[in-house]
Scaffold this active site. Structure first.
Site, short mmCIF file in Angstrom:
data_model
loop_
_atom_site.label_atom_id
_atom_site.label_comp_id
_atom_site.label_asym_id
_atom_site.label_seq_id
_atom_site.Cartn_x
_atom_site.Cartn_y
_atom_site.Cartn_z
N HIS A 195 4.68 8.13 -7.61
CA HIS A 195 5.61 7.32 -6.68
C HIS A 195 6.99 7.70 -7.02
CE1 HIS A 195 2.27 4.84 -4.80
NE2 HIS A 195 2.10 6.24 -4.32
N ARG A 208 16.60 -4.00 -8.62
CA ARG A 208 15.39 -3.58 -9.25
C ARG A 208 15.56 -2.69 -10.56
NH1 ARG A 208 11.17 -1.20 -5.47
NH2 ARG A 208 10.22 -0.94 -7.31
N ASP A 225 8.93 2.63 -13.15
CA ASP A 225 9.70 2.15 -14.09
C ASP A 225 10.02 2.82 -15.34
OD1 ASP A 225 7.68 1.35 -15.17
OD2 ASP A 225 7.19 -0.62 -14.36
N CYS A 277 23.39 8.87 -1.51
CA CYS A 277 22.45 8.67 -2.56
C CYS A 277 21.44 7.87 -2.46
CB CYS A 277 23.02 8.23 -3.84
SG CYS A 277 24.51 9.29 -4.53
N CYS A 279 19.89 13.22 -3.48
CA CYS A 279 20.45 13.34 -2.10
C CYS A 279 19.62 13.14 -0.98
CB CYS A 279 21.02 14.74 -2.04
SG CYS A 279 21.74 14.98 -0.45
N GLN A 296 1.39 4.76 -10.41
CA GLN A 296 2.27 4.53 -9.21
C GLN A 296 3.42 3.95 -9.43
OE1 GLN A 296 -0.64 2.87 -6.17
NE2 GLN A 296 -1.71 2.51 -8.18
N ASN A 297 3.57 3.56 -10.74
CA ASN A 297 4.99 2.85 -11.00
C ASN A 297 6.01 3.60 -11.41
OD1 ASN A 297 3.26 0.65 -11.02
ND2 ASN A 297 3.00 0.44 -13.36
N GLY A 310 -4.21 -2.85 -13.00
CA GLY A 310 -3.04 -3.30 -12.15
C GLY A 310 -2.78 -2.75 -10.93
N TYR A 346 17.53 -1.53 -4.21
CA TYR A 346 16.87 -0.97 -5.43
C TYR A 346 17.93 -1.07 -6.82
CZ TYR A 346 13.03 1.51 -3.35
OH TYR A 346 11.93 1.79 -2.89
C1 BJW Z 1 -2.28 -7.48 -12.49
C2 BJW Z 1 -1.57 -8.11 -13.39
C3 BJW Z 1 -1.77 -8.17 -14.53
C4 BJW Z 1 -0.99 -8.79 -11.37
N1 BJW Z 1 -2.68 -6.97 -15.16
N2 BJW Z 1 -3.27 -6.57 -13.02
C5 BJW Z 1 -5.01 6.68 4.08
C6 BJW Z 1 -5.41 5.39 4.81
C7 BJW Z 1 -4.46 4.57 5.42
C8 BJW Z 1 -3.14 4.76 5.27
C9 BJW Z 1 -2.67 6.10 4.56
C10 BJW Z 1 -3.73 6.98 4.27
N3 BJW Z 1 -2.93 7.90 3.74
C11 BJW Z 1 -1.71 7.71 3.69
C12 BJW Z 1 -1.48 6.38 4.27
C13 BJW Z 1 -0.14 5.76 4.57
C14 BJW Z 1 0.49 5.18 3.56
C15 BJW Z 1 -0.48 3.99 3.06
O1 BJW Z 1 -1.22 4.25 2.05
N4 BJW Z 1 -0.50 2.95 3.53
C16 BJW Z 1 -1.13 1.84 3.38
C17 BJW Z 1 -0.18 0.61 3.19
C18 BJW Z 1 -2.32 1.63 4.25
N5 BJW Z 1 0.77 6.08 2.45
C19 BJW Z 1 2.10 6.69 2.40
O2 BJW Z 1 2.66 6.63 3.42
C20 BJW Z 1 2.14 7.85 1.22
N6 BJW Z 1 2.49 9.06 1.56
C21 BJW Z 1 1.53 9.95 2.21
O3 BJW Z 1 0.37 9.46 2.24
O4 BJW Z 1 2.17 10.84 2.81
C22 BJW Z 1 1.37 11.89 3.50
C23 BJW Z 1 2.37 12.86 4.05
C24 BJW Z 1 1.97 14.19 3.83
C25 BJW Z 1 2.79 15.37 4.38
C26 BJW Z 1 3.84 14.88 4.99
C27 BJW Z 1 4.51 13.73 5.01
C28 BJW Z 1 3.47 12.48 4.57
C29 BJW Z 1 3.24 7.50 0.32
C30 BJW Z 1 3.24 6.08 -0.32
C31 BJW Z 1 4.30 5.61 -1.05
C32 BJW Z 1 4.15 4.22 -1.55
N7 BJW Z 1 5.42 3.75 -2.16
C33 BJW Z 1 5.40 2.39 -3.01
C34 BJW Z 1 6.99 2.24 -3.19
C35 BJW Z 1 7.56 3.15 -4.29
C36 BJW Z 1 9.04 2.77 -4.64
C37 BJW Z 1 9.37 1.47 -5.10
O5 BJW Z 1 8.56 1.21 -6.01
O6 BJW Z 1 10.04 0.92 -4.31
O7 BJW Z 1 4.75 2.35 -4.05
S1 BJW Z 1 4.97 1.07 -1.75
C38 BJW Z 1 4.33 0.01 -3.41
O8 BJW Z 1 2.86 0.36 -3.51
C39 BJW Z 1 4.56 1.01 -4.50
C40 BJW Z 1 3.33 1.19 -5.37
O9 BJW Z 1 3.30 2.18 -6.28
C41 BJW Z 1 2.43 0.83 -4.34
C42 BJW Z 1 1.09 0.58 -4.96
O10 BJW Z 1 1.20 -0.93 -5.26
P1 BJW Z 1 0.38 -1.20 -6.42
O11 BJW Z 1 0.59 -0.92 -7.74
O12 BJW Z 1 -1.22 -1.33 -6.27
O13 BJW Z 1 0.90 -2.82 -6.42
P2 BJW Z 1 0.53 -4.34 -5.77
O14 BJW Z 1 1.23 -5.19 -5.84
O15 BJW Z 1 -0.12 -3.95 -4.25
O16 BJW Z 1 -0.99 -4.90 -6.43
C43 BJW Z 1 -0.54 -4.97 -7.92
C44 BJW Z 1 -2.10 -5.57 -8.73
O17 BJW Z 1 -1.85 -6.03 -9.81
C45 BJW Z 1 -2.83 -6.68 -7.71
O18 BJW Z 1 -4.12 -6.45 -7.49
C46 BJW Z 1 -2.87 -7.83 -8.55
O19 BJW Z 1 -3.85 -8.67 -8.83
C47 BJW Z 1 -2.87 -7.01 -10.05
N8 BJW Z 1 -2.06 -7.67 -11.00
N9 BJW Z 1 -0.75 -9.03 -12.48
C48 BJW Z 1 -3.20 -6.32 -14.47
N10 BJW Z 1 -0.91 -8.94 -15.50
#
Ligand code: BJW
Length: 259
Positions: A124, A75, A109, A163, A132, A106-107, A196, A72
């Protein structure tokens, strides 16, 4: 309808002109042209190099806090050295041209805010903040500076706490008030613009369907076909830094406003 040429579909411009409530959902792709790697892209994505569960889950942090903290910190530095791009700026202009506008990201940054967007719903969290690991209380920069030799620094709030970044990891709940505000906005939207995101992570990935079920039209902007683009009313193939400024310029031209 998929559009890859230069022109924007006429019915999309009309919908944007007539929409009273516009909601935008952004993902990592919106910051790609700022030089920030996305997560799931096969060659360049972070998950192509790193195991998501080792780095973005409470279990991964418990197993190896130093590895997670250092990743992190890397990043954070990358983000600190980078700038918002024309896609971010176009969204802040779009807000000023729309009656009711809600930006959901979802970003982590903070680039939307740097580009001038206000009231951004950060599903997110935000990588620039530190909390903490035990109490989730905020930790401030002076404490981090004083413990910069530790990876991660201990928490000032709990003797067993560490942290950690104020982001939402897999298996962690999203902030309830932020999520419910995003869901309310999606359910009331006339138009939802998705840009995106791969639409693979829930609950964020469910917002476009929620909007559509409640009568919104959906526009997706992405160089690739995703689960969201295949169900959207329009898919603009290409990058957000290319299409979002065009969308704003077209709206300005049609409505007689200046972009
Ligand atoms: C461009 C481009 C350009 C490229 N222009 N486009 C239902 C079904 C199945 C599973 C679940 C469900 N509900 C929950 C889950 C579990 C889980 C989940 O979803 N898992 C999946 C993998 C299936 N979800 C969770 O665990 C969430 N929590 C939760 O549901 O809690 C329930 C709960 C309730 C009560 C108590 C306890 C729990 C939490 C999810 C957290 C995600 N965290 C991350 C990390 C954040 C911190 C960090 O940055 O390090 O978030 S993971 C990562 O993925 C990050 C992102 O925000 C997120 C989404 O990614 P994103 O933005 O879509 O990026 P990419 O890389 O996947 O896609 C990029 C896209 O851009 C591509 O399509 C490219 O083509 C495109 N692109 N260049 C435009 N120039």
């Amino acid at each position: 309808m998929t559009q890859s040429g230069d022109a924007l579909p006429e019915d999309l411009i009309r919908t944007l002109l007539e929409a009273r409530r516009v909601v935008v959902l952004t993902g990592a792709g919106v910051s790609a042209e700022s030089g920030i790697p996305t997560f799931r892209e096969a060659q360049r994505g972070l998950w192509a190099q790193f195991d998501p569960m080792a780095l973005a889950s409470p279990e991964g942090f418990a197993a190896n806090p130093a590895r997670v903290w250092d990743w992190y910190q890397w990043r954070r530095q990358l983000i600190a050295d980078s700038q918002p791009n024309p896609g971010h700026r176009a969204l802040s202009e779009l807000a000023a041209m729309t009656e009711h506008f809600c930006l959901v990201t979802q970003n982590v940054d903070g680039f939307h805010q740097l580009a001038g967007s206000a009231d951004v719903l950060e599903l997110h969290g935000n990588i620039t903040r530190t909390i903490c690991s035990r109490t989730r209380s905020p930790v401030f920069d002076d404490w981090l500076a004083r413990h910069a030799d530790r990876s991660p620094p201990p928490s000032p709030h709990h003797p067993e706490g560490l942290c950690r970044p104020d982001v939402v990891w897999f298996g962690e709940a999203l902030d309830e008030s932020v999520l419910s505000a995003a869901m309310d906005a999606a359910a009331q939207a006339d138009l939802m613009i998705v840009a995106g995101t791969a639409g693979a992570v829930y609950p964020a990935a469910g917002l476009p369907a929620l909007a559509a079920e409640n009568g919104a039209r959906v526009l997706d902007i992405n160089p690739e076909i995703t689960a969201i683009s295949s169900r959207a009313d329009w898919h603009l193939t290409g990058t957000s830094a290319r299409w979002l400024p065009r969308l704003v310029a077209a709206l300005a031209a049609e409505s007689g406003l200046r972009a």
